[in-house]
Design a protein around this motif. Structure first.
Motif, PDB file in Angstrom:
ATOM      1  N   THR A  60       0.825  -1.205   0.000  1.00  0.00           N
ATOM      2  CA  THR A  60       0.000   0.000   0.000  1.00  0.00           C
ATOM      3  C   THR A  60       0.860   1.255   0.000  1.00  0.00           C
ATOM      4  N   ILE A  61       1.929   1.248   0.779  1.00  0.00           N
ATOM      5  CA  ILE A  61       2.841   2.404   0.794  1.00  0.00           C
ATOM      6  C   ILE A  61       3.440   2.623  -0.595  1.00  0.00           C
ATOM      7  N   PHE A  62       3.862   1.540  -1.247  1.00  0.00           N
ATOM      8  CA  PHE A  62       4.425   1.664  -2.593  1.00  0.00           C
ATOM      9  C   PHE A  62       3.391   2.208  -3.573  1.00  0.00           C
ATOM     10  N   TYR A  63       2.174   1.644  -3.560  1.00  0.00           N
ATOM     11  CA  TYR A  63       1.134   2.108  -4.475  1.00  0.00           C
ATOM     12  C   TYR A  63       0.790   3.576  -4.215  1.00  0.00           C
ATOM     13  N   THR A  64       0.792   3.974  -2.954  1.00  0.00           N
ATOM     14  CA  THR A  64       0.446   5.354  -2.618  1.00  0.00           C
ATOM     15  C   THR A  64       1.517   6.322  -3.071  1.00  0.00           C
ATOM     16  N   VAL A  65       2.773   6.014  -2.773  1.00  0.00           N
ATOM     17  CA  VAL A  65       3.872   6.927  -3.135  1.00  0.00           C
ATOM     18  C   VAL A  65       4.057   6.984  -4.649  1.00  0.00           C
ATOM     19  N   ALA A  66       4.169   5.815  -5.278  1.00  0.00           N
ATOM     20  CA  ALA A  66       4.381   5.786  -6.729  1.00  0.00           C
ATOM     21  C   ALA A  66       3.166   6.317  -7.474  1.00  0.00           C
ATOM     22  N   GLY A  67       1.970   5.926  -7.039  1.00  0.00           N
ATOM     23  CA  GLY A  67       0.757   6.388  -7.704  1.00  0.00           C
ATOM     24  C   GLY A  67       0.561   7.882  -7.596  1.00  0.00           C
ATOM     25  N   THR A  68       0.824   8.442  -6.408  1.00  0.00           N
ATOM     26  CA  THR A  68       0.677   9.886  -6.231  1.00  0.00           C
ATOM     27  C   THR A  68       1.682  10.648  -7.081  1.00  0.00           C
ATOM     28  N   ALA A  69       2.907  10.149  -7.171  1.00  0.00           N
ATOM     29  CA  ALA A  69       3.916  10.797  -8.016  1.00  0.00           C
ATOM     30  C   ALA A  69       3.473  10.803  -9.481  1.00  0.00           C
ATOM     31  N   ILE A  70       2.985   9.670  -9.969  1.00  0.00           N
ATOM     32  CA  ILE A  70       2.503   9.591 -11.353  1.00  0.00           C
ATOM     33  C   ILE A  70       1.321  10.531 -11.550  1.00  0.00           C
ATOM     34  N   ASN A  71       0.395  10.548 -10.597  1.00  0.00           N
ATOM     35  CA  ASN A  71      -0.787  11.413 -10.687  1.00  0.00           C
ATOM     36  C   ASN A  71      -0.400  12.882 -10.809  1.00  0.00           C
ATOM     37  N   LEU A  72       0.509  13.328  -9.949  1.00  0.00           N
ATOM     38  CA  LEU A  72       0.892  14.740  -9.954  1.00  0.00           C
ATOM     39  C   LEU A  72       1.618  15.119 -11.244  1.00  0.00           C
ATOM     40  N   ILE A  73       2.491  14.233 -11.712  1.00  0.00           N
ATOM     41  CA  ILE A  73       3.218  14.515 -12.959  1.00  0.00           C
ATOM     42  C   ILE A  73       2.244  14.620 -14.136  1.00  0.00           C
ATOM     43  N   MET A  74       1.361  13.638 -14.266  1.00  0.00           N
ATOM     44  CA  MET A  74       0.409  13.642 -15.372  1.00  0.00           C
ATOM     45  C   MET A  74      -0.558  14.821 -15.269  1.00  0.00           C
ATOM     46  N   THR A  75      -1.015  15.112 -14.062  1.00  0.00           N
ATOM     47  CA  THR A  75      -1.974  16.204 -13.874  1.00  0.00           C
ATOM     48  C   THR A  75      -1.365  17.544 -14.234  1.00  0.00           C
ATOM     49  N   MET A  76      -0.143  17.809 -13.757  1.00  0.00           N
ATOM     50  CA  MET A  76       0.493  19.099 -14.025  1.00  0.00           C
ATOM     51  C   MET A  76       0.869  19.242 -15.500  1.00  0.00           C
ATOM     52  N   PHE A  77       1.343  18.165 -16.130  1.00  0.00           N
ATOM     53  CA  PHE A  77       1.667  18.230 -17.555  1.00  0.00           C
ATOM     54  C   PHE A  77       0.421  18.579 -18.374  1.00  0.00           C
ATOM     55  N   ALA A  78      -0.662  17.854 -18.109  1.00  0.00           N
ATOM     56  CA  ALA A  78      -1.894  18.083 -18.874  1.00  0.00           C
ATOM     57  C   ALA A  78      -2.474  19.461 -18.575  1.00  0.00           C
ATOM     58  N   ALA A  79      -2.458  19.859 -17.298  1.00  0.00           N
ATOM     59  CA  ALA A  79      -3.028  21.148 -16.912  1.00  0.00           C
ATOM     60  C   ALA A  79      -2.249  22.298 -17.542  1.00  0.00           C
ATOM     61  N   LEU A 103      -1.402   1.342 -10.805  1.00  0.00           N
ATOM     62  CA  LEU A 103      -0.872   2.689 -10.985  1.00  0.00           C
ATOM     63  C   LEU A 103      -1.404   3.394 -12.230  1.00  0.00           C
ATOM     64  N   LEU A 104      -1.610   2.648 -13.322  1.00  0.00           N
ATOM     65  CA  LEU A 104      -1.952   3.286 -14.586  1.00  0.00           C
ATOM     66  C   LEU A 104      -3.434   3.607 -14.777  1.00  0.00           C
ATOM     67  N   PRO A 105      -4.385   2.748 -14.361  1.00  0.00           N
ATOM     68  CA  PRO A 105      -5.802   3.054 -14.648  1.00  0.00           C
ATOM     69  C   PRO A 105      -6.267   4.407 -14.127  1.00  0.00           C
ATOM     70  N   GLY A 106      -5.794   4.830 -12.977  1.00  0.00           N
ATOM     71  CA  GLY A 106      -6.187   6.128 -12.433  1.00  0.00           C
ATOM     72  C   GLY A 106      -5.056   7.118 -12.447  1.00  0.00           C
ATOM     73  N   ALA A 107      -4.294   7.151 -13.538  1.00  0.00           N
ATOM     74  CA  ALA A 107      -3.093   7.985 -13.590  1.00  0.00           C
ATOM     75  C   ALA A 107      -3.400   9.471 -13.529  1.00  0.00           C
ATOM     76  N   ILE A 108      -4.624   9.862 -13.868  1.00  0.00           N
ATOM     77  CA  ILE A 108      -4.984  11.282 -13.832  1.00  0.00           C
ATOM     78  C   ILE A 108      -6.456  11.423 -13.474  1.00  0.00           C
ATOM     79  N   SER A 109      -6.745  12.403 -12.642  1.00  0.00           N
ATOM     80  CA  SER A 109      -8.122  12.769 -12.316  1.00  0.00           C
ATOM     81  C   SER A 109      -8.457  14.027 -13.100  1.00  0.00           C
ATOM     82  N   VAL A 110      -9.463  13.951 -13.946  1.00  0.00           N
ATOM     83  CA  VAL A 110      -9.826  15.098 -14.771  1.00  0.00           C
ATOM     84  C   VAL A 110     -10.285  16.265 -13.900  1.00  0.00           C
ATOM     85  N   TYR A 111     -10.996  15.964 -12.837  1.00  0.00           N
ATOM     86  CA  TYR A 111     -11.447  17.023 -11.928  1.00  0.00           C
ATOM     87  C   TYR A 111     -10.259  17.785 -11.342  1.00  0.00           C
ATOM     88  N   ASN A 112      -9.268  17.047 -10.863  1.00  0.00           N
ATOM     89  CA  ASN A 112      -8.070  17.695 -10.314  1.00  0.00           C
ATOM     90  C   ASN A 112      -7.279  18.421 -11.396  1.00  0.00           C
TER      91      ASN A 112
END
Length: 294
Positions: A78-97, A145-154
């Motif tokens: 869970t720690i790995f999924y949280t840390v790695a997933g959050t990093a991927i989320n933030l990178i993808m979100t900021m790039f797209a935004a 990690l990949l299915p929820g790589a970005i939240s459109v709302y965020n």
């Protein structure tokens, strides 16, 4: 008129405070009961003698939880999924935004519309499973990690925040020969610390509590997150014999099984409860980020 308004305001504030107190108690009392039960004697918990204070103080539930190696493995997953997933989320979100916040991007409106479309419509569970299978990431950590790589709302919140950065900064940077990539890294990211903290908290909590992706895409027990183990205890009422240790008495085993539910809830929720005070100041500042445009 002023007196009537003042009286109306006082009535509103009184009703508002009463309502908030009731809602707070509705949330707080069950939490206190869970904490009290987790520190109580197993037999007292099974008999329903615990309410808001531990009855027969005991650490048997926590001892059983932490003596079970499966919990530690699930915790690490869970720690790995949280840390790695959050990093991927933030990178993808900021790039797209950042990309759709730039006025010179071709078809910016169309791209934003396509992003927004996915908020309303999705392929569904079965097509998503088939997609994961075709991508050959079933029963791998990438499936978490990949299915929820970005939240459109965020992403829309981040886009609105970036759009509110003064254009004078970009014009000054452009005169100095700054590229888009350098402006993004050296200007946008440092100015978005509050935004990143708030979005990171949202993403981290979502990853920490996530179990549906693991339930659908994973079959290897060594990859399962903590929430799947918690689900098996709370919903399926499945308690491994290793949890029980040397307990041979049936009543004692059943009592310990009941106590383990409360202990597991506390153990699984504790990291988020500990993390929140550290990011509270950013959360309070950033909760309205992206709500205004100007």
């Amino acid at each position: 008129m002023m007196k009537r308004t003042a009286k109306g305001d006082r009535s509103f504030y009184i009703c508002n405070r009463i309502l908030l107190m009731v809602l707070t108690l509705m949330v707080l009392i069950p939490l206190i009961n869970i904490v009290a039960s987790s520190f109580s004697d197993p037999l007292e918990v099974a008999r329903g003698h615990v309410f808001l204070w531990p009855s027969g103080f005991s650490l048997e539930g926590y001892k059983a939880v932490f003596n079970y190696h499966g919990i530690w493995l699930s915790y690490l997953n869970t720690i790995f999924y949280t840390v790695a997933g959050t990093a991927i989320n933030l990178i993808m979100t900021m790039f797209a935004a950042y990309a759709i916040s730039r006025k010179g991007v071709p078809f910016r409106g169309l791209i934003t519309g396509l992003f927004t479309f996915t908020m309303l419509f999705s392929g569904g569970m079965i097509p998503s499973y088939i997609l994961m299978k075709d991508l050959h990431i079933l029963n791998t950590r990438w499936a978490m990690l990949l299915p929820g790589a970005i939240s459109v709302y965020n992403m829309i919140i981040a886009r609105t925040f970036i759009q509110n950065i003064p254009t004078d900064l970009w014009e000054a940077a452009e005169i100095d020969g700054c590229s888009e990539a350098r402006f993004f890294v050296n200007m946008v990211i440092p100015l978005s610390v509050t935004l990143l903290t708030v979005l990171g908290l949202y993403y981290a909590v979502a990853h920490w509590n996530s179990y549906m992706d693991a339930f659908l895409y994973l079959s290897d027990p060594d990859m399962m997150p903590l929430q799947i183990k918690l689900r098996s205890v709370l919903i399926a009422n499945s308690i491994d014999q290793e949890f029980m240790g040397d307990e041979s008495d049936y009543e004692a085993r059943q009592s310990l099984a009941e106590l383990l539910k409360y202990s597991l809830i506390i153990v699984s929720s504790l990291p988020v409860l500990v993390l929140y005070p550290w990011v509270k100041k950013y959360f309070m500042k950033g909760v309205m980020l992206g709500s205004l445009k100007g």
